[in-house]
Design a protein around this motif. Structure first.
Motif, mmCIF file in Angstrom:
data_model
loop_
_atom_site.group_PDB
_atom_site.id
_atom_site.type_symbol
_atom_site.label_atom_id
_atom_site.label_comp_id
_atom_site.label_asym_id
_atom_site.label_seq_id
_atom_site.Cartn_x
_atom_site.Cartn_y
_atom_site.Cartn_z
ATOM 1 N N TYR A 1 -1.962 -2.723 -6.232
ATOM 2 C CA TYR A 1 -0.558 -2.563 -6.544
ATOM 3 C C TYR A 1 -0.109 -3.972 -6.930
ATOM 4 O O TYR A 1 -0.610 -5.072 -6.761
ATOM 5 C CB TYR A 1 0.230 -2.154 -5.353
ATOM 6 C CG TYR A 1 -0.029 -3.189 -4.039
ATOM 7 C CD1 TYR A 1 0.378 -4.272 -3.608
ATOM 8 C CD2 TYR A 1 -1.174 -2.243 -3.161
ATOM 9 C CE1 TYR A 1 -0.062 -5.024 -2.594
ATOM 10 C CE2 TYR A 1 -1.405 -3.206 -2.002
ATOM 11 C CZ TYR A 1 -1.031 -4.253 -1.699
ATOM 12 O OH TYR A 1 -1.261 -4.896 -0.631
ATOM 13 N N THR A 2 0.898 -4.293 -7.356
ATOM 14 C CA THR A 2 1.802 -5.081 -7.905
ATOM 15 C C THR A 2 2.115 -6.126 -6.816
ATOM 16 O O THR A 2 2.794 -5.644 -6.048
ATOM 17 C CB THR A 2 2.910 -5.062 -9.196
ATOM 18 O OG1 THR A 2 2.211 -4.455 -10.092
ATOM 19 C CG2 THR A 2 3.344 -6.360 -9.524
ATOM 20 N N TRP B 1 0.912 -1.089 0.155
ATOM 21 C CA TRP B 1 -0.083 0.026 0.015
ATOM 22 C C TRP B 1 0.956 1.256 -0.101
ATOM 23 O O TRP B 1 0.507 2.262 -0.620
ATOM 24 C CB TRP B 1 -0.942 0.013 1.384
ATOM 25 C CG TRP B 1 -2.221 -0.708 1.012
ATOM 26 C CD1 TRP B 1 -2.540 -1.865 1.699
ATOM 27 C CD2 TRP B 1 -3.385 -0.511 -0.025
ATOM 28 N NE1 TRP B 1 -4.048 -2.344 1.282
ATOM 29 C CE2 TRP B 1 -4.430 -1.309 0.404
ATOM 30 C CE3 TRP B 1 -3.506 0.652 -0.822
ATOM 31 C CZ2 TRP B 1 -5.667 -1.384 -0.389
ATOM 32 C CZ3 TRP B 1 -4.554 0.564 -1.486
ATOM 33 C CH2 TRP B 1 -5.531 -0.542 -1.367
ATOM 34 N N ALA B 2 1.961 1.197 0.612
ATOM 35 C CA ALA B 2 3.032 2.504 0.660
ATOM 36 C C ALA B 2 3.329 2.860 -0.766
ATOM 37 O O ALA B 2 3.905 4.034 -0.927
ATOM 38 C CB ALA B 2 4.137 2.162 1.605
#
Length: 438
Positions: A312-313, A29-30
């Motif tokens: 995200y990946t 998440w960041a």
């Protein structure tokens, strides 16, 4: 004496590799909304005392802090990084912050408040031991966005080891170890005689500001000795628990899905723990289990519902490799704060003379090792082991000329996935190249 230096490892084919001297990219998440770069390439301010650390934390113009050695906080010494943007607090090898304060107000080590783009890395946070007086956490992330905590160790907190609350969002906790090595202290005013509760995300069902926030990734983390509960306990958040290792025996439970919790529990390894999953009936949103391993566990281990899909990946390792990989790499174990990962045991750590590389493993990939010898016709043998010392064979035998040598065509197609150590030997000398084969 014959000497052989392993200088670098290069791929012959065009494949992905991690450059450890560059800014390590945030993931989970960041990585969203611009990611986390912290203070970037700003000149570091090195701190060795509490006064120096306090001044650097409070100074918004100091963008990169390097913590050197052990710093013990005095009574009421908890630090707050408040209203700042773009800052890194990085530990040099062995950095440790210690709090001995057991009071409700003065306890704790570091609070991040109302700040964004913050990187915390390679530091051990040591508290005085669990004592339930409703005190402060080793670290609290409060009303912050885009925070990355990487390769840290949190141990023996008075309250939580690492708690996240108050609409904090876009957080990643990676390669981090949580443990309690000191016995719990009974008799606290909070009522629990064993408050070794590690991670609380969301402070209450009535904290409505958290709704839609608390998007957190915990990846490659390790809940080790002494943790009783909250690994983590979640309200409201969309929390992705990926490739973590749970081994805290005699616990009460591991993961708790509380009010409006939306959990994706993926590729984790639970070993010899009780109640891997606890669901708050009628309150949680989802606790979806995907490809987890449960061995020697007891109690509840069932999920429920369909969780969110991460935007995200995901760089996921095979679940069967999680235990050995996380045990090798989690915690404040980096040799330097610019490293992205460190996957080696103590037995080989002193031999590491070069950077780790990450390689995909299609059959065509080959490794090229560049080495230097100060003697003609120097015999050389290159062997491969995993981090536990299990041998995977000799990949090269030959001789070297004096000066630079490039040994081409070393195939990695037959290696198992995980952490590999390419050890180059001549007689009484040994140098190691870390390689992670994905």
């Amino acid at each position: 004496m014959k000497r052989l230096f392993l200088l670098s490892a290069l791929m012959m084919m065009s494949v992905f590799q991690t450059n450890l001297n560059a800014q390590c990219p945030a993931y989970g998440w960041a990585s969203e909304s611009g990611g986390v770069t912290g203070g970037g390439s700003a000149i570091p301010t090195v701190v060795t005392t509490y006064a120096e650390l306090r001044a650097a934390v409070n100074n918004a113009n100091v963008k990169v802090i390097h913590v050197s050695g052990t710093i013990t906080f005095g009574a009421g010494g908890r630090l707050t990084l408040n209203n700042q943007n773009g800052k890194s607090i990085l530990g040099l090898a062995g950095a440790r912050l210690i709090s001995t304060d057991m009071s409700p107000t003065g306890s704790g080590i570091l609070t991040l408040r109302n700040s964004s783009n913050i990187l915390i890395k390679n530091i051990t946070f040591e508290g005085p031991g669990a004592y339930d007086v409703d005190g402060n956490d080793n670290m609290t992330i409060d009303q912050c966005t885009r925070v990355w905590v990487d390769h840290c160790t949190f141990e023996d907190a008075l309250d939580g080891n690492l708690d996240i609350k108050n609409a904090s969002d876009l957080i990643s906790i990676t390669w981090t170890k949580f443990q309690y090595l000191k016995p719990p202290i009974p008799g606290g005013s909070g009522g629990s005689n064993d408050h070794r509760f590690s991670n609380l995300f969301g402070s209450g069902d009535d904290a409505t500001q958290d709704d839609g926030k608390l998007r957190i990734t915990m990846q490659n983390c390790w809940w080790a000795d002494g943790v009783r509960e909250r690994m983590p306990r979640v309200r409201f958040g969309q929390v992705h628990l990926l490739n973590n290792y749970f081994s805290s025996a005699n616990n009460n439970y591991c993961i708790y899905a509380g009010f409006k919790a939306n959990l994706l529990i993926e590729g984790n390894y639970f070993e010899n723990v009780r109640n891997p999953i606890r669901l708050e009936a009628g309150k949680f949103t989802a606790a979806q289990l995907v490809d987890n391993i449960f061995t020697g566990v007891s109690g509840t281990m069932a999920g429920s519902g369909m969780a969110f899909t991460p935007p995200y990946t995901v760089n996921k390792i095979a679940t069967q490799d999680v235990k050995q990989t996380v045990m090798a790499g989690a915690g404040a174990v980096l040799l330097q704060p610019t490293d992205c990962l460190f996957l080696a045991t103590g037995e080989v750590a002193s031999k590491i003379k070069s950077e780790a590389k990450v390689y995909p493993n299609p059959a065509k990939d080959q490794l090229s090792l560049k080495v230097f010898s100060n003697e003609n016709n120097s015999p050389v043998q290159i062997t491969v082991t995993d981090f536990t010392g299990k041998k995977e064979g000799v990949v090269y035998r030959g001789t070297l000329k004096k000066g630079d040598n490039t040994i081409d065509g070393i195939s990695i197609k037959n290696l198992s996935k995980g952490v590999k150590l390419f050890e180059v030997k001549t007689n009484d000398n040994s140098y190691v190249q870390k390689v992670i084969v994905k």
